[in-house]
Design a protein around this motif. Structure first.
Motif, PDB file in Angstrom:
ATOM      1  N   ASN A 104       0.889  -1.141  -0.055  1.00  0.00           N
ATOM      2  CA  ASN A 104      -0.068  -0.027  -0.102  1.00  0.00           C
ATOM      3  C   ASN A 104       0.884   1.294  -0.085  1.00  0.00           C
ATOM      4  N   ILE A 105       0.659   2.122  -1.214  1.00  0.00           N
ATOM      5  CA  ILE A 105       1.534   3.228  -1.094  1.00  0.00           C
ATOM      6  C   ILE A 105       0.558   4.552  -0.872  1.00  0.00           C
ATOM      7  N   THR A 106       0.859   5.278  -0.029  1.00  0.00           N
ATOM      8  CA  THR A 106      -0.008   6.427   0.313  1.00  0.00           C
ATOM      9  C   THR A 106       0.648   7.723  -0.105  1.00  0.00           C
ATOM     10  N   ASN A 107       0.293   8.571  -0.820  1.00  0.00           N
ATOM     11  CA  ASN A 107       0.744   9.794  -1.248  1.00  0.00           C
ATOM     12  C   ASN A 107       0.100  10.949  -0.339  1.00  0.00           C
ATOM     13  N   ASN A 108       1.157  11.714   0.486  1.00  0.00           N
ATOM     14  CA  ASN A 108       0.356  12.725   1.259  1.00  0.00           C
ATOM     15  C   ASN A 108       0.852  13.746   0.827  1.00  0.00           C
ATOM     16  N   ASN A 109       0.988  14.084  -0.426  1.00  0.00           N
ATOM     17  CA  ASN A 109       1.377  15.564  -0.957  1.00  0.00           C
ATOM     18  C   ASN A 109       0.139  15.743  -1.694  1.00  0.00           C
ATOM     19  N   TYR A 110       0.128  17.315  -2.092  1.00  0.00           N
ATOM     20  CA  TYR A 110      -0.964  17.914  -2.904  1.00  0.00           C
ATOM     21  C   TYR A 110      -0.820  17.820  -4.331  1.00  0.00           C
ATOM     22  N   THR A 142       5.923   2.468 -14.685  1.00  0.00           N
ATOM     23  CA  THR A 142       5.697   3.731 -14.017  1.00  0.00           C
ATOM     24  C   THR A 142       4.029   3.584 -13.341  1.00  0.00           C
ATOM     25  N   THR A 143       3.848   3.947 -12.203  1.00  0.00           N
ATOM     26  CA  THR A 143       2.588   4.210 -11.801  1.00  0.00           C
ATOM     27  C   THR A 143       2.433   5.324 -11.253  1.00  0.00           C
ATOM     28  N   ALA A 144       1.315   6.221 -11.572  1.00  0.00           N
ATOM     29  CA  ALA A 144       1.064   7.362 -11.076  1.00  0.00           C
ATOM     30  C   ALA A 144       0.097   7.462  -9.825  1.00  0.00           C
ATOM     31  N   ILE A 145       0.358   8.236  -8.645  1.00  0.00           N
ATOM     32  CA  ILE A 145      -0.582   8.179  -7.403  1.00  0.00           C
ATOM     33  C   ILE A 145      -1.215   9.638  -7.337  1.00  0.00           C
ATOM     34  N   SER A 146      -2.167   9.685  -7.364  1.00  0.00           N
ATOM     35  CA  SER A 146      -2.955  11.185  -7.278  1.00  0.00           C
ATOM     36  C   SER A 146      -2.842  11.741  -6.053  1.00  0.00           C
ATOM     37  N   PRO A 147      -3.218  13.111  -5.842  1.00  0.00           N
ATOM     38  CA  PRO A 147      -2.785  13.820  -4.503  1.00  0.00           C
ATOM     39  C   PRO A 147      -3.577  12.985  -3.646  1.00  0.00           C
ATOM     40  N   LEU A 148      -2.967  12.881  -2.032  1.00  0.00           N
ATOM     41  CA  LEU A 148      -3.731  12.463  -1.027  1.00  0.00           C
ATOM     42  C   LEU A 148      -4.678  11.188  -1.398  1.00  0.00           C
ATOM     43  N   ASP A 149      -3.838  10.253  -2.179  1.00  0.00           N
ATOM     44  CA  ASP A 149      -4.664   8.959  -2.413  1.00  0.00           C
ATOM     45  C   ASP A 149      -3.709   7.876  -2.014  1.00  0.00           C
ATOM     46  N   MET A 150      -4.433   6.801  -2.074  1.00  0.00           N
ATOM     47  CA  MET A 150      -3.310   5.445  -1.835  1.00  0.00           C
ATOM     48  C   MET A 150      -3.692   4.534  -2.871  1.00  0.00           C
ATOM     49  N   LYS A 151      -2.747   3.889  -3.385  1.00  0.00           N
ATOM     50  CA  LYS A 151      -2.842   2.879  -4.276  1.00  0.00           C
ATOM     51  C   LYS A 151      -2.187   1.373  -3.754  1.00  0.00           C
ATOM     52  N   GLN A 152      -2.705   0.496  -4.209  1.00  0.00           N
ATOM     53  CA  GLN A 152      -2.436  -0.792  -3.713  1.00  0.00           C
ATOM     54  C   GLN A 152      -1.459  -1.590  -4.942  1.00  0.00           C
ATOM     55  N   ILE A 153      -0.327  -2.069  -4.956  1.00  0.00           N
ATOM     56  CA  ILE A 153       0.340  -2.477  -6.000  1.00  0.00           C
ATOM     57  C   ILE A 153       0.636  -3.945  -5.605  1.00  0.00           C
TER      58      ILE A 153
END
Length: 266
Positions: free
Chosen positions: A143-149, A176-187
């Protein structure tokens, strides 16, 4: 000559004593009349072929059609050269600039990217009886969580599996996988491993029919590299996992303790 003098004398007498004035007095009387005339306001008769002079405070006229040819001289004390509310405009501009700068720093300030190792999603087991080898294709979940805006990109994922302090498998995912702002993606990622050579004794253990569960403890190491604004950041995690080498499994099994080691990319 004498006739002219007599006429002058006669004219003087006709005028009387009150009319006897000197040339100096006549000059003063004329100046007085000029002063009286100067006291009257200036009145200009204008027509349709003239426009208001913009530098005469509306009291003068210039010929129409010569607005772009005439040059106006404005006095230094003219109020139009002293804009009003200058301090207010400057203060408002400074406040707006500071506000925009603060918002930019708040939204663009880099924040941490959290990587959470969920565990083993599935294990596919195969055997080579001749080589007495055990092949394990271990699929893991992150689980990768992006805490940026702003969006970040997962550049690559590097993983390896150790058993008894020996590396038995490595894997690298570069898509390459993009993660949206303040979002979490499971890989999910898969690491192919092999127990062979000096570890061929594990073949007997994994194929032993008298044991229903053939669990072995392996250490999972994973490093996630993310990029944003041309900057690369690495986050590493290590976790010990139970893996059943006696058959295919799809349940997640993990030891409760785990720790992460963040690393800055060089």
């Amino acid at each position: 000559m004498g006739k002219s003098f007599s006429q002058l004398t006669k004219q003087t007498e006709d005028n009387g004593p009150d009319s006897m004035t000197s040339p100096l007095e006549d000059t003063q009387n004329e100046d007085g009349k000029g002063g009286d005339v100067a006291q009257f306001p200036y009145v200009e008769f204008t027509g349709r072929d003239s426009v208001t002079c913009p530098t005469c405070q509306g009291t003068g006229r210039i010929p129409r059609g010569q607005e772009n040819q005439l040059v106006a001289l404005i006095p230094y004390s003219d109020q139009r050269l002293r804009p009003r509310r200058t301090k207010l405009y400057v203060s408002a501009s400074v406040v707006v600039c500071l506000l925009l700068s603060g918002l930019a720093v708040f939204f663009l300030f880099p924040r941490s990217i959290d990587v959470s190792y969920v565990g083993v999603k599935s294990v596919f087991v195969s055997y080579d009886q001749e080589k007495r080898s055990v092949y394990l294709n271990i699929t893991n979940t992150l689980n990768i969580t992006n805490n940026n805006y702003y969006s970040v990109e997962v550049a690559n994922i590097t993983a390896q599996v150790q058993f008894a302090k020996t590396v038995i498998g490595k894997s690298r995912i570069s898509n390459t996988t993009a993660i949206s702002p303040l979002d979490m993606k499971q890989i999910d990622y898969m690491v192919p491993t092999i127990l062979a050579d000096e570890m061929n004794y594990m073949y007997d253990y994994c194929t032993l029919q008298t044991i229903k569960v053939h669990n072995i403890v392996v250490m999972m190491q994973v490093t996630v590299t993310t990029t944003y604004f041309g900057h690369a950041e690495q986050v590493s995690q290590e976790m010990y996992q139970y893996v059943d080498c006696g058959g295919n499994t799809t349940s997640i099994k993990a030891l409760p303790k785990a720790f992460s080691i963040p690393h800055a990319a060089e």
